[in-house]
Scaffold this motif. Structure first.
Motif, PDB file in Angstrom:
ATOM      1  N   ASP A  47       0.778  -1.113  -0.041  1.00 46.00           N
ATOM      2  CA  ASP A  47      -0.145   0.023  -0.256  1.00 46.00           C
ATOM      3  C   ASP A  47       0.691   1.351   0.189  1.00 46.00           C
ATOM      4  O   ASP A  47       0.437   2.286  -0.686  1.00 46.00           O
ATOM      5  CB  ASP A  47      -0.794   0.068   1.159  1.00 46.00           C
ATOM      6  CG  ASP A  47      -1.874  -1.155   1.219  1.00 46.00           C
ATOM      7  OD1 ASP A  47      -2.505  -1.438   0.035  1.00 46.00           O
ATOM      8  OD2 ASP A  47      -1.996  -1.912   2.341  1.00 46.00           O
ATOM      9  N   VAL A  48       1.937   1.278   0.783  1.00 46.20           N
ATOM     10  CA  VAL A  48       2.776   2.357   1.072  1.00 46.20           C
ATOM     11  C   VAL A  48       4.272   1.853   0.852  1.00 46.20           C
ATOM     12  O   VAL A  48       4.578   0.774   1.556  1.00 46.20           O
ATOM     13  CB  VAL A  48       2.552   3.057   2.048  1.00 46.20           C
ATOM     14  CG1 VAL A  48       3.666   4.107   2.270  1.00 46.20           C
ATOM     15  CG2 VAL A  48       1.285   3.796   2.393  1.00 46.20           C
ATOM     16  N   VAL A  49       5.163   2.613   0.221  1.00 46.42           N
ATOM     17  CA  VAL A  49       6.663   2.209   0.593  1.00 46.42           C
ATOM     18  C   VAL A  49       7.325   3.389   1.017  1.00 46.42           C
ATOM     19  O   VAL A  49       6.907   4.687   0.826  1.00 46.42           O
ATOM     20  CB  VAL A  49       7.259   2.109  -0.989  1.00 46.42           C
ATOM     21  CG1 VAL A  49       8.897   2.282  -1.074  1.00 46.42           C
ATOM     22  CG2 VAL A  49       6.716   1.087  -1.919  1.00 46.42           C
ATOM     23  N   VAL A  50       8.290   3.162   2.105  1.00 48.20           N
ATOM     24  CA  VAL A  50       9.062   4.088   2.910  1.00 48.20           C
ATOM     25  C   VAL A  50      10.392   3.764   2.523  1.00 48.20           C
ATOM     26  O   VAL A  50      11.007   2.885   2.562  1.00 48.20           O
ATOM     27  CB  VAL A  50       8.768   3.725   4.230  1.00 48.20           C
ATOM     28  CG1 VAL A  50       9.620   4.836   5.215  1.00 48.20           C
ATOM     29  CG2 VAL A  50       7.378   3.715   4.821  1.00 48.20           C
ATOM     30  N   LEU A  51      11.146   4.880   1.834  1.00 47.88           N
ATOM     31  CA  LEU A  51      12.632   4.795   1.520  1.00 47.88           C
ATOM     32  C   LEU A  51      13.360   6.142   1.613  1.00 47.88           C
ATOM     33  O   LEU A  51      12.616   7.237   1.682  1.00 47.88           O
ATOM     34  CB  LEU A  51      12.417   4.435   0.010  1.00 47.88           C
ATOM     35  CG  LEU A  51      12.127   5.278  -0.857  1.00 47.88           C
ATOM     36  CD1 LEU A  51      12.505   4.875  -2.470  1.00 47.88           C
ATOM     37  CD2 LEU A  51      10.767   5.625  -1.105  1.00 47.88           C
ATOM     38  N   ASP A  52      14.645   5.849   1.946  1.00 48.96           N
ATOM     39  CA  ASP A  52      15.482   6.977   2.167  1.00 48.96           C
ATOM     40  C   ASP A  52      16.016   7.440   0.790  1.00 48.96           C
ATOM     41  O   ASP A  52      15.991   6.891  -0.379  1.00 48.96           O
ATOM     42  CB  ASP A  52      16.684   6.353   2.893  1.00 48.96           C
ATOM     43  CG  ASP A  52      17.729   7.522   3.152  1.00 48.96           C
ATOM     44  OD1 ASP A  52      17.302   8.687   3.236  1.00 48.96           O
ATOM     45  OD2 ASP A  52      18.635   6.997   3.631  1.00 48.96           O
ATOM     46  N   ILE A  53      16.150   8.788   0.953  1.00 49.46           N
ATOM     47  CA  ILE A  53      16.503   9.390  -0.345  1.00 49.46           C
ATOM     48  C   ILE A  53      17.909   8.954  -0.952  1.00 49.46           C
ATOM     49  O   ILE A  53      18.190   8.606  -1.963  1.00 49.46           O
ATOM     50  CB  ILE A  53      16.509  10.865  -0.295  1.00 49.46           C
ATOM     51  CG1 ILE A  53      15.095  11.576  -0.298  1.00 49.46           C
ATOM     52  CG2 ILE A  53      17.464  11.773  -1.338  1.00 49.46           C
ATOM     53  CD1 ILE A  53      14.992  13.149  -0.481  1.00 49.46           C
ATOM     54  N   ARG A  54      18.798   8.890  -0.134  1.00 54.93           N
ATOM     55  CA  ARG A  54      20.549   8.710  -0.502  1.00 54.93           C
ATOM     56  C   ARG A  54      20.768   7.156   0.122  1.00 54.93           C
ATOM     57  O   ARG A  54      20.517   7.099   1.143  1.00 54.93           O
ATOM     58  CB  ARG A  54      21.069   9.800   0.580  1.00 54.93           C
ATOM     59  CG  ARG A  54      20.683  11.258   0.129  1.00 54.93           C
ATOM     60  CD  ARG A  54      21.884  12.058   1.012  1.00 54.93           C
ATOM     61  NE  ARG A  54      21.617  13.439   0.559  1.00 54.93           N
ATOM     62  CZ  ARG A  54      22.010  14.058  -0.502  1.00 54.93           C
ATOM     63  NH1 ARG A  54      22.734  13.652  -1.392  1.00 54.93           N
ATOM     64  NH2 ARG A  54      21.678  15.422  -0.632  1.00 54.93           N
ATOM     65  N   MET A  55      20.912   6.378  -0.913  1.00 55.99           N
ATOM     66  CA  MET A  55      21.126   5.136  -0.508  1.00 55.99           C
ATOM     67  C   MET A  55      22.139   4.605  -1.343  1.00 55.99           C
ATOM     68  O   MET A  55      22.722   5.333  -2.459  1.00 55.99           O
ATOM     69  CB  MET A  55      20.103   4.117  -0.764  1.00 55.99           C
ATOM     70  CG  MET A  55      18.884   4.359   0.448  1.00 55.99           C
ATOM     71  SD  MET A  55      17.747   3.117   0.464  1.00 55.99           S
ATOM     72  CE  MET A  55      16.708   3.674  -1.034  1.00 55.99           C
ATOM     73  N   PRO A  56      22.843   3.404  -1.243  1.00 57.33           N
ATOM     74  CA  PRO A  56      23.985   2.711  -1.889  1.00 57.33           C
ATOM     75  C   PRO A  56      23.570   2.608  -3.355  1.00 57.33           C
ATOM     76  O   PRO A  56      22.266   2.398  -3.606  1.00 57.33           O
ATOM     77  CB  PRO A  56      24.240   1.425  -1.239  1.00 57.33           C
ATOM     78  CG  PRO A  56      23.695   1.464   0.128  1.00 57.33           C
ATOM     79  CD  PRO A  56      22.651   2.308   0.006  1.00 57.33           C
ATOM     80  N   PRO A  57      24.480   2.738  -4.231  1.00 62.74           N
ATOM     81  CA  PRO A  57      26.028   2.764  -4.054  1.00 62.74           C
ATOM     82  C   PRO A  57      26.398   4.259  -3.935  1.00 62.74           C
ATOM     83  O   PRO A  57      27.732   4.149  -3.502  1.00 62.74           O
ATOM     84  CB  PRO A  57      26.463   1.916  -5.297  1.00 62.74           C
ATOM     85  CG  PRO A  57      25.491   2.360  -6.303  1.00 62.74           C
ATOM     86  CD  PRO A  57      24.136   2.363  -5.840  1.00 62.74           C
ATOM     87  N   THR A  58      25.779   5.083  -4.366  1.00 70.15           N
ATOM     88  CA  THR A  58      26.689   6.471  -4.379  1.00 70.15           C
ATOM     89  C   THR A  58      26.053   7.466  -3.073  1.00 70.15           C
ATOM     90  O   THR A  58      26.593   8.393  -2.973  1.00 70.15           O
ATOM     91  CB  THR A  58      26.249   7.043  -5.780  1.00 70.15           C
ATOM     92  OG1 THR A  58      24.993   7.582  -5.825  1.00 70.15           O
ATOM     93  CG2 THR A  58      26.628   6.475  -6.761  1.00 70.15           C
TER      94      THR A  58
END
Length: 214
Positions: A47-58
Protein backbone atom coordinates in the motif's frame (compact mmCIF):
# COMPACT_ATOMS: atom_id res chain seq x y z
CA UNK A 1 -1.55 -1.59 5.87
CA UNK A 2 0.99 -3.46 3.72
CA UNK A 3 4.39 -1.78 3.53
CA UNK A 4 7.88 -2.16 2.07
CA UNK A 5 10.96 -0.35 3.39
CA UNK A 6 14.28 0.67 1.86
CA UNK A 7 16.80 2.22 4.26
CA UNK A 8 20.55 1.60 4.27
CA UNK A 9 20.88 2.17 8.02
CA UNK A 10 20.23 -1.29 9.47
CA UNK A 11 19.45 0.21 12.89
CA UNK A 12 16.78 2.57 11.58
CA UNK A 13 15.41 -0.04 9.17
CA UNK A 14 14.94 -2.67 11.86
CA UNK A 15 13.50 -0.06 14.20
CA UNK A 16 10.91 0.92 11.63
CA UNK A 17 10.01 -2.70 10.95
CA UNK A 18 9.51 -3.38 14.65
CA UNK A 19 7.43 -0.22 15.14
CA UNK A 20 5.16 -0.94 12.19
CA UNK A 21 4.64 -4.59 13.12
CA UNK A 22 3.82 -3.62 16.71
CA UNK A 23 1.22 -1.18 15.34
CA UNK A 24 -0.46 -4.02 13.47
CA UNK A 25 0.88 -3.32 9.99
CA UNK A 26 2.21 -5.92 7.56
CA UNK A 27 5.81 -5.28 6.48
CA UNK A 28 6.14 -7.32 3.29
CA UNK A 29 9.90 -6.76 2.93
CA UNK A 30 12.73 -4.42 3.92
CA UNK A 31 15.95 -3.66 2.05
CA UNK A 32 19.18 -1.73 2.39
CA UNK A 33 19.14 -0.46 -1.20
CA UNK A 34 16.67 0.84 -3.76
CA UNK A 35 17.43 -1.70 -6.49
CA UNK A 36 16.24 -4.63 -4.37
CA UNK A 37 13.07 -2.72 -3.51
CA UNK A 38 12.22 -2.13 -7.17
CA UNK A 39 12.87 -5.78 -8.00
CA UNK A 40 10.43 -6.84 -5.26
CA UNK A 41 7.85 -4.36 -6.53
CA UNK A 42 7.72 -6.36 -9.77
CA UNK A 43 5.97 -9.21 -7.94
CA UNK A 44 4.31 -7.64 -4.87
CA UNK A 45 2.42 -4.39 -4.38
CA UNK A 46 2.43 -2.74 -0.95
CA UNK A 47 0.00 0.00 0.00
CA UNK A 48 2.88 2.33 0.90
CA UNK A 49 6.64 2.27 0.36
CA UNK A 50 8.95 4.03 2.83
CA UNK A 51 12.44 4.81 1.56
CA UNK A 52 15.47 6.98 2.17
CA UNK A 53 16.53 9.52 -0.45
CA UNK A 54 20.25 8.69 -0.26
CA UNK A 55 21.20 5.02 -0.53
CA UNK A 56 23.98 2.80 -1.93
CA UNK A 57 25.97 2.73 -4.07
CA UNK A 58 26.55 6.49 -4.43
CA UNK A 59 24.42 7.75 -1.51
CA UNK A 60 23.06 10.59 -3.66
CA UNK A 61 19.61 10.23 -5.26
CA UNK A 62 19.03 6.46 -5.54
CA UNK A 63 16.03 6.56 -3.23
CA UNK A 64 14.51 9.61 -4.91
CA UNK A 65 14.85 8.04 -8.36
CA UNK A 66 13.24 4.84 -7.07
CA UNK A 67 10.38 6.88 -5.58
CA UNK A 68 9.81 8.66 -8.89
CA UNK A 69 9.81 5.33 -10.74
CA UNK A 70 7.29 3.85 -8.32
CA UNK A 71 5.02 6.86 -8.75
CA UNK A 72 5.18 6.51 -12.50
CA UNK A 73 4.83 2.72 -12.80
CA UNK A 74 2.61 1.94 -9.82
CA UNK A 75 0.64 5.12 -9.00
CA UNK A 76 -1.72 3.16 -6.74
CA UNK A 77 1.18 2.63 -4.29
CA UNK A 78 1.87 5.44 -1.84
CA UNK A 79 5.44 6.71 -1.40
CA UNK A 80 6.91 8.19 1.77
CA UNK A 81 10.46 9.52 1.33
CA UNK A 82 12.70 10.12 4.34
CA UNK A 83 15.49 12.70 4.28
CA UNK A 84 18.18 13.75 6.73
CA UNK A 85 17.88 17.41 5.72
CA UNK A 86 15.41 19.72 4.01
CA UNK A 87 15.99 19.42 0.28
CA UNK A 88 13.33 21.57 -1.37
CA UNK A 89 14.24 20.55 -4.91
CA UNK A 90 13.66 16.87 -4.12
CA UNK A 91 10.30 17.62 -2.52
CA UNK A 92 9.27 19.54 -5.63
CA UNK A 93 10.35 16.65 -7.87
CA UNK A 94 8.24 14.19 -5.91
CA UNK A 95 5.19 16.41 -6.25
CA UNK A 96 5.81 17.39 -9.86
CA UNK A 97 2.91 15.31 -11.19
CA UNK A 98 0.54 15.33 -8.23
CA UNK A 99 0.37 15.58 -4.45
CA UNK A 100 -1.58 12.35 -4.03
CA UNK A 101 -0.28 9.31 -2.13
CA UNK A 102 3.07 10.97 -1.45
CA UNK A 103 5.03 12.13 1.55
CA UNK A 104 8.34 13.82 2.37
CA UNK A 105 9.46 13.70 6.00
CA UNK A 106 12.69 14.46 7.81
CA UNK A 107 14.11 11.44 9.62
CA UNK A 108 13.76 13.23 12.94
CA UNK A 109 9.99 13.09 12.38
CA UNK A 110 10.10 9.30 12.64
CA UNK A 111 10.83 9.71 16.34
CA UNK A 112 7.43 11.39 16.65
CA UNK A 113 5.64 8.07 16.36
CA UNK A 114 2.08 9.37 16.19
CA UNK A 115 2.95 11.91 13.48
CA UNK A 116 4.81 9.27 11.48
CA UNK A 117 1.94 6.79 11.65
CA UNK A 118 -0.58 9.53 10.83
CA UNK A 119 1.50 10.44 7.76
CA UNK A 120 1.39 6.83 6.55
CA UNK A 121 -2.39 6.68 6.99
CA UNK A 122 -2.84 9.96 5.15
CA UNK A 123 -0.74 8.73 2.22
CA UNK A 124 -2.58 5.40 2.06
CA UNK A 125 -5.87 7.33 1.95
CA UNK A 126 -4.68 9.25 -1.11
CA UNK A 127 -3.38 12.39 0.54
CA UNK A 128 0.00 14.01 1.10
CA UNK A 129 2.29 14.37 4.10
CA UNK A 130 4.94 17.09 3.84
CA UNK A 131 7.24 17.73 6.80
CA UNK A 132 6.34 20.93 8.68
CA UNK A 133 10.01 22.00 8.60
CA UNK A 134 10.07 21.74 4.82
CA UNK A 135 6.96 23.89 4.65
CA UNK A 136 8.35 26.35 7.21
CA UNK A 137 11.50 26.92 5.18
CA UNK A 138 9.40 27.47 2.07
CA UNK A 139 7.30 30.03 3.94
CA UNK A 140 10.25 32.14 5.09
CA UNK A 141 11.90 32.01 1.66
CA UNK A 142 10.77 35.00 -0.35
CA UNK A 143 11.88 36.94 -3.44
CA UNK A 144 10.37 39.74 -5.52
CA UNK A 145 9.04 37.04 -7.85
CA UNK A 146 7.40 35.07 -5.07
CA UNK A 147 3.84 34.23 -6.25
CA UNK A 148 2.84 33.88 -2.59
CA UNK A 149 3.67 37.50 -1.84
CA UNK A 150 0.06 38.49 -2.53
CA UNK A 151 -1.25 36.27 0.25
CA UNK A 152 -2.20 37.70 3.63
CA UNK A 153 -0.65 36.23 6.81
CA UNK A 154 -3.91 34.36 7.50
CA UNK A 155 -4.02 32.94 3.98
CA UNK A 156 -0.41 31.78 4.33
CA UNK A 157 -1.22 30.21 7.69
CA UNK A 158 -3.99 28.19 6.00
CA UNK A 159 -1.85 27.25 3.00
CA UNK A 160 0.99 25.95 5.21
CA UNK A 161 -0.96 23.01 6.74
CA UNK A 162 -2.66 22.42 3.38
CA UNK A 163 0.83 21.85 1.95
CA UNK A 164 1.43 19.33 4.73
CA UNK A 165 -1.61 17.40 3.54
CA UNK A 166 -4.15 18.34 6.21
CA UNK A 167 -7.89 18.41 5.52
CA UNK A 168 -9.98 21.54 6.01
CA UNK A 169 -11.26 20.18 9.32
CA UNK A 170 -7.73 19.46 10.56
CA UNK A 171 -6.57 22.92 9.47
CA UNK A 172 -9.45 24.53 11.36
CA UNK A 173 -8.58 22.57 14.49
CA UNK A 174 -4.90 23.51 14.29
CA UNK A 175 -5.57 27.22 13.74
CA UNK A 176 -8.54 27.38 16.12
CA UNK A 177 -10.85 28.81 13.47
CA UNK A 178 -14.05 27.57 11.84
CA UNK A 179 -14.10 25.26 8.84
CA UNK A 180 -15.97 27.95 6.90
CA UNK A 181 -13.13 30.39 7.65
CA UNK A 182 -10.66 27.85 6.29
CA UNK A 183 -12.74 27.42 3.14
CA UNK A 184 -13.01 31.19 2.68
CA UNK A 185 -9.25 31.67 2.98
CA UNK A 186 -8.50 28.75 0.66
CA UNK A 187 -10.79 30.21 -2.00
CA UNK A 188 -8.86 33.47 -1.67
CA UNK A 189 -5.58 31.56 -2.01
CA UNK A 190 -6.81 29.77 -5.13
CA UNK A 191 -7.94 33.06 -6.67
CA UNK A 192 -4.68 34.90 -5.88
CA UNK A 193 -2.61 32.01 -7.25
CA UNK A 194 -4.84 32.06 -10.34
CA UNK A 195 -5.88 28.42 -9.92
CA UNK A 196 -9.09 28.12 -11.89
CA UNK A 197 -11.51 25.21 -11.82
CA UNK A 198 -9.96 22.78 -14.30
CA UNK A 199 -11.52 19.44 -15.13
CA UNK A 200 -9.46 16.55 -13.84
CA UNK A 201 -7.23 18.71 -11.64
CA UNK A 202 -7.47 19.48 -7.93
CA UNK A 203 -6.92 23.09 -6.94
CA UNK A 204 -5.62 21.86 -3.59
CA UNK A 205 -2.89 19.86 -5.34
CA UNK A 206 -2.11 22.74 -7.71
CA UNK A 207 -1.81 25.09 -4.73
CA UNK A 208 0.69 22.77 -3.03
CA UNK A 209 2.74 22.53 -6.23
CA UNK A 210 2.71 26.30 -6.61
CA UNK A 211 3.75 26.56 -2.97
CA UNK A 212 6.76 24.28 -3.45
CA UNK A 213 7.81 26.04 -6.64
CA UNK A 214 7.72 29.48 -4.99
Amino acid sequence: MRLMLAEDSALLREGLVRLLVEEGHDVLASFGDAVSLLEEMETRRPDVVVLDIRMPPTHTTEGLLAALEIRERWPETGVLVLSQHVERHYAAQLLASSAERVGYLLKDRVAQVEEFLEALERIQAGGAAIDPEVVRQLVIRSTHKDPLARLTPRERSVLEPLAQGLTNTAIAKRLHISVSAVEKNLHAVFDKLELSHTTGQSRRILAVLKYLEA
